[in-house]
Design a protein around this motif. Structure first.
Motif, PDB file in Angstrom:
ATOM      1  N   GLN A 120      44.909  21.306  32.555  1.00 28.69           N
ATOM      2  CA  GLN A 120      45.581  20.346  33.423  1.00 28.69           C
ATOM      3  C   GLN A 120      46.426  21.107  34.445  1.00 28.69           C
ATOM      4  OE1 GLN A 120      47.924  17.331  31.403  1.00 28.69           O
ATOM      5  NE2 GLN A 120      49.079  16.870  33.273  1.00 28.69           N
ATOM      6  N   ASP A 164      47.409  17.030  38.724  1.00 26.50           N
ATOM      7  CA  ASP A 164      46.620  16.079  37.917  1.00 26.50           C
ATOM      8  C   ASP A 164      47.508  15.012  37.273  1.00 26.50           C
ATOM      9  OD1 ASP A 164      44.302  17.614  38.334  1.00 26.50           O
ATOM     10  OD2 ASP A 164      44.730  18.864  36.579  1.00 26.50           O
ATOM     11  N   GLU A 175      36.707  16.361  33.633  1.00 29.54           N
ATOM     12  CA  GLU A 175      36.494  15.917  35.014  1.00 29.54           C
ATOM     13  C   GLU A 175      35.006  15.750  35.259  1.00 29.54           C
ATOM     14  OE1 GLU A 175      38.782  17.155  39.037  1.00 29.54           O
ATOM     15  OE2 GLU A 175      37.674  18.758  38.080  1.00 29.54           O
TER      16      GLU A 175
END
Ligand SMILES: CC(C)(COP(=O)(O)OP(=O)(O)OC[C@H]1O[C@@H](n2cnc3c(N)ncnc32)[C@H](O)[C@@H]1OP(=O)(O)O)[C@@H](O)C(=O)NCCC(=O)NCCS
Length: 189
Positions: A16, A20, A59
């Motif tokens: 992360q 984000d 993702e």
């Protein structure tokens, strides 16, 4: 053909990043339907318990669809406190569930925990779900849950190469779990 790819086939799991944060918050709130779990994830990341940012996103197509977080807690073993990791929360956007994304996030987090040198990873959750991913009932390994409100079968652990048999005792959660009242199940009035 662009746009024809089944969502999830180009899935990437990565650390992360600071930018984000809003997308991660949205994924957690959509998965759990509660903002407090997103608050917990943010509080853990900001705290010492954040374990140097051991927080990961899934993702696909440039969109964050899943998230998993590790944070530091302790096992209060007879010899000394042992640094361990807790896997919580785990979230997949509802429309992306049941495609293996949650499983991949758990495997990734456990591999990262091993790389980090943690001897064990604990979590609270469904034994049916996490049992398939290598977790076992922690009480059978000599661990005590941090609250009597955690069902015995839900309190699970995976041991890693750094684990040694003397490392038994109570799991002591980091303060953020208590501050946000995110431990175990409470009676519903
Ligand atoms: C739990 C969660 C992360 C799983 O993500 P996912 O990407 O759908 O997981 P996978 O595709 O790897 O696995 C899906 C399988 O797990 C099962 N499963 C999902 N949640 C489950 C649960 N709470 N208990 C038991 N089984 C569960 C599904 O039924 C499915 O099984 P099937 O394919 O045999 O029908 C996702 O459902 C989620 O975000 N839920 C809401 C938040 C949550 O409960 N997080 C976990 C807290 S411990």
């Amino acid at each position: 053909m662009p746009g024809m790819t089944e969502p999830g086939t180009d899935l990437e799991i990565r650390r992360q990043r600071a930018e984000d944060r809003p997308a991660v918050r949205e994924v957690i709130v959509r998965a759990f339907g509660r903002t407090v779990v997103a608050d917990l994830a943010e509080a853990l990341l900001a705290a010492r318990a954040g374990a140097d940012g051991l927080s990961y996103v899934a993702e696909t197509g440039g969109r964050i669809v899943g998230h998993v977080q590790l944070s530091r807690s302790w096992v209060d073993a007879p010899q000394r406190l042992v640094d361990v990791l807790v896997l919580s929360p785990l979230s997949v956007r509802p429309e992306f569930q049941r495609r293996g994304i949650g499983g991949r996030l758990v495997h990734h987090a456990v591999a990262e925990a091993e790389r980090f040198g943690a001897p064990m990873v604990f979590l609270e959750g469904s034994p049916r779900y996490y049992g398939r991913l290598g977790f076992t009932r922690a009480s059978e390994r000599g661990f005590t849950a941090p609250s009597v409100r955690i069902p015995d079968a839900a309190f699970q652990v995976v041991t890693l190469p750094g684990y040694e048999p003397w490392m038994t005792g109570a799991l002591v959660y980091a303060e953020e779990f208590w501050a946000l009242d995110c431990v175990g199940l409470r009676d519903t009035p």
